[in-house]
Each structure stands twice: as structure tokens, then as C-alpha cells.
Design a protein around this motif. Structure first.
Motif, short mmCIF file in Angstrom:
data_model
loop_
_atom_site.label_atom_id
_atom_site.label_comp_id
_atom_site.label_asym_id
_atom_site.label_seq_id
_atom_site.Cartn_x
_atom_site.Cartn_y
_atom_site.Cartn_z
N TYR A 121 0.85 -1.20 0.00
CA TYR A 121 0.00 0.00 0.00
C TYR A 121 0.88 1.24 0.00
O TYR A 121 1.76 1.36 0.85
N GLY A 135 -6.20 -6.48 4.80
CA GLY A 135 -6.85 -7.40 3.88
C GLY A 135 -6.59 -8.81 4.37
O GLY A 135 -6.57 -9.05 5.59
N TYR A 168 -13.79 -3.16 10.14
CA TYR A 168 -13.44 -3.35 8.73
C TYR A 168 -13.34 -2.00 8.00
O TYR A 168 -14.34 -1.35 7.79
N CYS A 217 -8.78 -0.41 -3.38
CA CYS A 217 -10.09 -1.03 -3.60
C CYS A 217 -11.18 0.03 -3.48
O CYS A 217 -11.17 0.83 -2.56
N PHE A 219 -14.67 -0.72 -3.50
CA PHE A 219 -15.82 -1.20 -2.72
C PHE A 219 -15.37 -2.07 -1.56
O PHE A 219 -14.34 -2.75 -1.64
N SER A 226 -16.40 -11.46 -2.52
CA SER A 226 -15.35 -10.54 -2.94
C SER A 226 -15.95 -9.56 -3.95
O SER A 226 -16.52 -9.98 -4.97
N GLY A 228 -14.39 -7.57 -5.91
CA GLY A 228 -13.65 -7.68 -7.18
C GLY A 228 -14.15 -8.82 -8.03
O GLY A 228 -14.34 -8.67 -9.25
N ASP A 232 -16.01 -8.64 -11.66
CA ASP A 232 -15.44 -9.47 -12.72
C ASP A 232 -16.52 -10.37 -13.33
O ASP A 232 -16.73 -10.42 -14.55
N LYS A 237 -14.97 -5.64 -16.12
CA LYS A 237 -13.55 -5.23 -16.24
C LYS A 237 -13.36 -4.51 -17.57
O LYS A 237 -13.89 -4.96 -18.60
N PHE A 253 -10.69 -2.35 -8.58
CA PHE A 253 -9.86 -1.15 -8.75
C PHE A 253 -10.35 -0.35 -9.95
O PHE A 253 -10.58 -0.93 -11.02
N GLU A 287 -15.68 1.82 -0.32
CA GLU A 287 -14.66 1.85 0.73
C GLU A 287 -13.87 3.15 0.62
O GLU A 287 -13.44 3.73 1.61
N1 EPU Z 1 -11.17 -12.22 -7.97
C1 EPU Z 1 -11.67 -12.41 -9.23
N2 EPU Z 1 -11.67 -11.34 -10.08
C2 EPU Z 1 -11.21 -10.12 -9.73
C3 EPU Z 1 -10.70 -9.93 -8.44
C4 EPU Z 1 -10.69 -11.01 -7.55
O1 EPU Z 1 -12.10 -13.49 -9.58
O2 EPU Z 1 -11.24 -9.21 -10.58
C5 EPU Z 1 -11.13 -13.36 -7.05
C6 EPU Z 1 -9.70 -13.74 -6.67
O3 EPU Z 1 -9.15 -14.62 -7.61
C7 EPU Z 1 -9.89 -14.38 -5.30
C8 EPU Z 1 -11.09 -13.64 -4.72
O4 EPU Z 1 -11.74 -13.00 -5.83
O5 EPU Z 1 -10.24 -15.73 -5.47
C9 EPU Z 1 -10.67 -12.59 -3.70
O6 EPU Z 1 -9.79 -11.65 -4.31
P1 EPU Z 1 -8.52 -11.01 -3.59
O7 EPU Z 1 -7.71 -12.08 -2.99
O8 EPU Z 1 -7.87 -10.06 -4.52
O9 EPU Z 1 -9.08 -10.26 -2.37
P2 EPU Z 1 -10.15 -9.14 -2.31
O10 EPU Z 1 -11.15 -9.62 -1.35
O11 EPU Z 1 -10.62 -8.66 -3.62
C10 EPU Z 1 -9.00 -7.89 -0.29
C11 EPU Z 1 -8.87 -6.45 0.08
C12 EPU Z 1 -7.67 -5.82 -0.60
C13 EPU Z 1 -6.43 -6.60 -0.22
C14 EPU Z 1 -6.66 -8.06 -0.64
C15 EPU Z 1 -5.52 -8.95 -0.21
C16 EPU Z 1 -11.03 -5.41 0.47
C17 EPU Z 1 -12.18 -4.70 -0.15
N3 EPU Z 1 -10.07 -5.75 -0.36
O12 EPU Z 1 -9.29 -7.93 -1.69
O13 EPU Z 1 -7.54 -4.52 -0.10
O14 EPU Z 1 -5.30 -6.06 -0.86
O15 EPU Z 1 -7.84 -8.59 0.00
O16 EPU Z 1 -5.34 -8.91 1.16
O17 EPU Z 1 -11.00 -5.63 1.67
C18 EPU Z 1 -7.75 -2.16 -0.34
O18 EPU Z 1 -8.15 -2.18 0.83
O19 EPU Z 1 -7.60 -1.09 -1.00
C19 EPU Z 1 -7.46 -3.45 -0.96
C20 EPU Z 1 -7.11 -3.56 -2.20
#
Ligand code: EPU
Length: 299
Positions: A121, A135, A168, A217, A219, A226, A228, A232, A237, A253, A287
Motif C-alpha cells: 500500500y 486485507g 473493517y 479497492c 468497494f 469478494s 472484485g 469481474d 472489467k 480497482f 470503501e
Molecule cells: N477475484 C476475481 N476477479 C477479480 C478480483 C478477484 O475473480 O477481478 C477473485 C480472486 O481470484 C480471489 C477472490 O476473488 O479468489 C478474492 O480476491 P482477492 O484475494 O484479490 O481479495 P479481495 O477480497 O478482492 C481484499 C482487500 C484488498 C487486499 C486483498 C488482499 C477489500 C475490499 N479488499 O481484496 O484490499 O489487498 O484482500 O489482502 O478488503 C484495499 O483495501 O484497498 C485493498 C485492495
């Protein structure tokens, strides 16, 4: 207390906040000030609060969108609050303006770890504490012992971790300026810790658009899902508005491809929210913090 000379604090006027935020959008603040001590922050806030003038605190601007019209009042930039002191029992007190990467590296030099949650970060200590950044690898608040803040009327307060009510991506520190935080860190085996940090960085670099201008992030993750992945799965995207686009790498993002305005970003965020609600039946909550002009006082 010796009253600091507020006039001696470095000040810039009408500087576009696009220069001071990682997503590189946003209009100017009336003035931006760079206090060097907690006492200077207190004097600044008290003088604004007395006159009913708006002020806001800014760290690295990595989780922030600022309206294109800019914001009235004073932005208190914490970048000059850079003290760093190691104490007994694995404690370290860091100024709000210290980059989290510097805190992590300096702690590691003293065989102290436990900051995996901060890897990757572009944040400052103040911002990471205030937002309880983190995260999958943990949250900042879990390592915090105490925090010094200047409250909305300019009083200096020392809060315990319990007072901060870390949750959170939230804490009870909204409406204050965090000026320093004390962490208690565990001793670690440095080679193992270093390779763990490198591994996390590798994973993040593969899964997130770390090289592009973004606000992290957008949201919050809804319970059990998730954000993201939802974006997706809804095929969003690459969706764009002006210079802003949903990252092709990670659906949570929004990146500035060059020349994006805040309006582009906000409209795109709305498009995504509406589309995810329509297709997946999930209402995403943002978020990222948004500075709008009509919100007076501390932000
Ligand atoms: N995934 C997809 N497509 C996407 C993005 C994710 O299929 O476009 C899948 C991934 O493959 C994975 C699952 O969704 O199986 C979860 O994704 P990821 O591991 O990236 O974690 P996330 O829940 O999207 C959270 C935090 C991030 C932090 C990561 C890793 C939140 C909103 N997001 O992301 O925090 O970096 O875990 O610890 O809490 C932030 O706070 O700005 C941030 C990016």
C-alpha cells in the motif's frame, strides 16, 4: 504548552489535489498546510474550529477521491510528522507522515515484524491507522497499542487501541487528525519474514494493478463475497468513463488511464454499482473516501 507560531508552518495555496492523491484526480484546496508537530496540528485545528472553518487531514491520499471543483478550507497534510522511535518490548512510535513501507523496513532492521498487512500500500502511518488498512494478511489496528490524535476542537488526546474501535476499514478516528501511533510488534526470524513479505508483494503485484494510478479497492467486500470477483463475474472489467476504467487485473480497482476526472471515476463507480445490483442482486458499498465540498468541518 508553548503556543506554536502557526504562521511559520509551510503553506501552499490552490494546489490541485490531483497532485496529492494516488489516483491523480481532484481540484484544489484553498490551502494546504504542513505541520511538523502534534502541537502545530492542534494550533491549526483550534484556529479553524474557533472560526467555524472547514479542515481535513490528508496522508498519502491513497484511498481518496476529491471532487473536480476542489474543496474549501484547509487541508492538513501529515507528511512532515516524521518522528520514529523504538522503545522496549517491541514498541515503536511513528509519526503519521511516515510511509508504511519505511515503518516496515525500519522495524525489520530491528528484527520486528507483524506488519504483513501493510505490504504493497502506498500509505502513511496516519492513513493506515485511521482506515484500519489491511486485507487477507491482517489489519493495521491489530498491531496498534495507542494513537495520538488532535480532535475536532484542537485538543490533543492519547487513545488506546480499544478507544479506536477498529473495524473493517473503519475506526473511531474519523474527524480527528492522527499525529502518531505506537505499535507493539513481535520479534521475527528476519530471513523468513523477508521472504514472506516478498511473497505477498509478488501475489499482490500479480493480482492488483499496483503500477497504475488508483485509489486502491473501491468497494468493501460484502459479507462472504469478494467485490472484485463480483465485478469481474458481471463482465465489467475494462468498462470506462472518460479516462477512468475498471482495471483489467482486479475488478475492485478503478484506474486513471490518463486525464481522468473525479466525475469520470464517480460515474464509473455508479455504473458498476448499478450493474452489480441488477445482475447479482448485491448492493456494493464504497470503501474509498470522497471529499465533497458540501461536507463542512473535519472529514
Ligand atoms: N477475484 C476475481 N476477479 C477479480 C478480483 C478477484 O475473480 O477481478 C477473485 C480472486 O481470484 C480471489 C477472490 O476473488 O479468489 C478474492 O480476491 P482477492 O484475494 O484479490 O481479495 P479481495 O477480497 O478482492 C481484499 C482487500 C484488498 C487486499 C486483498 C488482499 C477489500 C475490499 N479488499 O481484496 O484490499 O489487498 O484482500 O489482502 O478488503 C484495499 O483495501 O484497498 C485493498 C485492495
Amino acid at each position: 504548552m508553548i503556543s506554536p507560531n502557526v504562521c511559520a508552518i509551510s503553506t501552499v495555496r490552490r494546489s490541485p489535489l490531483s497532485r496529492w492523491t494516488t489516483i491523480r484526480v481532484g481540484g484544489p484546496a484553498d490551502e494546504m498546510v504542513f505541520p511538523r508537530t502534534t502541537e502545530e496540528v492542534a494550533a491549526l485545528v483550534a484556529s479553524r474550529a474557533d472560526r467555524g472553518l472547514a479542515w481535513r487531514a490528508l496522508g498519502r491520499g491513497s484511498n481518496l477521491l476529491v471532487e473536480d471543483a476542489g474543496v474549501r478550507g484547509t487541508v492538513i497534510h501529515t507528511g512532515e510528522l516524521t518522528g520514529l522511535r523504538f522503545g522496549d518490548g517491541g514498541t515503536v512510535t511513528a509519526g503519521a507522515g511516515i510511509a508504511t513501507s519505511v515503518l516496515l523496513a525500519e522495524a525489520m532492521r530491528r528484527r520486528l515484524g507483524g506488519l504483513e498487512c501493510l505490504v504493497g500500500y502506498p500509505a502513511t502511518v496516519g492513513g493506515a491507522v485511521r482506515m484500519n488498512a489491511g486485507g487477507r494478511w491482517g489489519e493495521t489496528g491489530a498491531r496498534v497499542e495507542s494513537v495520538v490524535v488532535v480532535d475536532a476542537v484542537g485538543e490533543v488526546r492519547t487513545l488506546t487501541a480499544a478507544d479506536c474501535r477498529f473495524a473493517y476499514r473503519r475506526s473511531a478516528l474519523a474527524g480527528t487528525v492522527v499525529t502518531e501511533a505506537t505499535f507493539r510488534l513481535p520479534e521475527v526470524d528476519v530471513p523468513a519474514y523477508r521472504s514472506r513479505i516478498r511473497e505477498i508483494l509478488r501475489e499482490k503485484a500479480a493480482a492488483q494493478p499496483l503500477r497504475e494510478a488508483s485509489a486502491g479497492c473501491v468497494f468493501k467486500n460484502p459479507a462472504g463475497a469478494s467485490a472484485g470477483r463480483l465485478v469481474d463475474e458481471c463482465g465489467l472489467k475494462g468498462r470506462s468513463r472518460g479516462g477512468a476504467a475498471v482495471s483489467e487485473i482486479h475488478g475492485n480497482f478503478v484506474v486513471n488511464r490518463g486525464g481522468a476526472t473525479c466525475d469520470d471515476v464517480l460515474r464509473l463507480v455508479d455504473d458498476v454499482r448499478r450493474e452489480v445490483e441488477r445482475r447479482a442482486g448485491v448492493v456494493l458499498e464504497t470503501e474509498v473516501e470522497v471529499w465533497r465540498n458540501h461536507v463542512p468541518g473535519a472529514a
